[in-house]
Write an enzyme that holds these catalytic residues in place. Sequence first.
Site, mmCIF file in Angstrom:
data_model
loop_
_atom_site.group_PDB
_atom_site.id
_atom_site.type_symbol
_atom_site.label_atom_id
_atom_site.label_comp_id
_atom_site.label_asym_id
_atom_site.label_seq_id
_atom_site.Cartn_x
_atom_site.Cartn_y
_atom_site.Cartn_z
ATOM 1 C CB SER A 246 -0.919 -0.009 1.230
ATOM 2 O OG SER A 246 -0.167 -0.169 2.391
ATOM 3 N N GLY B 61 1.934 3.068 -2.253
ATOM 4 C CA GLY B 61 2.916 3.164 -3.326
ATOM 5 C C GLY B 61 4.182 2.365 -3.109
ATOM 6 C CD GLU C 238 -7.771 4.526 -4.442
ATOM 7 O OE1 GLU C 238 -6.995 5.105 -5.212
ATOM 8 O OE2 GLU C 238 -7.401 3.805 -3.505
ATOM 9 C CD GLU D 195 -5.947 0.456 -4.535
ATOM 10 O OE1 GLU D 195 -5.451 -0.674 -4.568
ATOM 11 O OE2 GLU D 195 -5.429 1.404 -3.942
ATOM 12 C CG ASP E 260 -4.690 7.785 1.952
ATOM 13 O OD1 ASP E 260 -5.533 7.724 1.036
ATOM 14 O OD2 ASP E 260 -3.507 7.410 1.819
ATOM 15 C CB THR E 261 -8.058 10.698 -0.809
ATOM 16 O OG1 THR E 261 -9.076 9.707 -0.922
ATOM 17 C CG2 THR E 261 -6.784 10.187 -1.486
ATOM 18 N NE ARG F 124 -0.785 10.403 4.565
ATOM 19 C CZ ARG F 124 -1.521 9.321 4.293
ATOM 20 N NH1 ARG F 124 -2.385 8.841 5.152
ATOM 21 N NH2 ARG F 124 -1.376 8.699 3.145
#
Length: 406
Positions: free
Chosen positions: A160, A162, A267, A279, A286-287, A364
């Site tokens: 996940s 990236g 998504e 997906e 998170d977005t 993050r």
Amino acid sequence: MVTIGTPGSSSAKRVMLLGSGELGKEVAIELQRLGCEVIAVDRYADAPAMQVAHKAHVINMLDEKTLYELIRSESPDLVVPEIEAIATEALLTVEAEGTTVVPTARAANLTMNRRGIRELVASELEIRTSPYRFVESLEELTQAVTEVGLPCVVKPVMSSSGKGQSTIKDEGDIRAAWDYALAGTRGGADSLIVEGFVDFDYEITLLTIRHAGGVSFCDPIGHRQEAGDYRESWQPQPMADSVLAECQSIATRVSKALGGYGLFGMEFFIQGDTVYFSEVSPRPHDTGLVTLISQNLSEFQLHVRAILGLPIPLIQQYGPSASCPVLVRGESNAVEFVDVDQALVEPHTDLRLFGKPEVHGSRRMGVVITRRDTVEDARAAAVRLSDRVRVGPSSDVSRQSGTVLK
Ligand code: AMP
């Protein structure tokens, strides 16, 4: 009739969070507000959600036996996965034994691995996705690249944010993409997905909620990713009604196939009028942090209402809004944020600092959220104000803005 008892007593509504990051922390807070007892679990101590839970456990959630035994010993009313890296076989077992898993153990099982969800959506439901192949060796990867075509995106099936993801532009990139993907895979699996590159106009997350009263949607969230990790999100993403309707119809079908109650982050890639399913995460996304300022009920409140069987009579969008994460890079167990006040000087702006105990590499650590008159203004403000949060000199980390290190 929904009943909620007293935390710590025999009447308590006990909820176990598997994964205790920043999204789990907001879920924990919403559960606390409704008087639930929260048990936070993760692989490391003092994870964000643990800091606001009644109880915490540190275990290896990829170990089926350990996870099963913990769930049995705590016997929660609800098990709420907050990450993908979980031994989902344990969830299938406890669900079969009568414990509710959110949204369902099958959903957690199919989405922990890109193969499960891709096969469900593309093969069974026949929904449009990028062309794809699964590969387990360098030879298979080379073959798949010719079949799928260039450019293409390579990702570990279990990863996940990236990790291990790269784009192959010409045949000379294949070896490096293989090595990078293997280094970024989780749980030791050496299986990769190769996806044809979709040259989309924009991508969205459509937050979709399955709850006692039916299916509800939030306004579409646009986002910008770098190296497979989100750098900005905003709501609403302008889009044609017909395209949004198609996304909603696909989201309804996919969430129905996964079943249960809860919020799903669906998504999509949009190219002209063409919709590609990318997906789904059967949990807050998170977005969707932008919903902390953009809606009457955030994605976390919506998830909690759905899983507790509570009504969702209205989702109201308050206006153009955006989020920009506070990213840092380095090694530290005592990050100190300075000039925090400078991030909050403008009205309709908020900040979350997650309280993560350690940084190893890029992490993050917080998010700035803004609401303005236009999406452009909201985005510009979120990025500008996020950049104002600096790290103290003793922190051994640097602030990261997009790909730019400062
Ligand atoms: P994922 O982890 O699959 O959500 O991928 C992270 C991000 O990488 C996506 O949000 C896209 O921005 C980009 N991406 C992933 N797959 C593709 C693809 N097949 N074509 C174009 N961009 C992609």
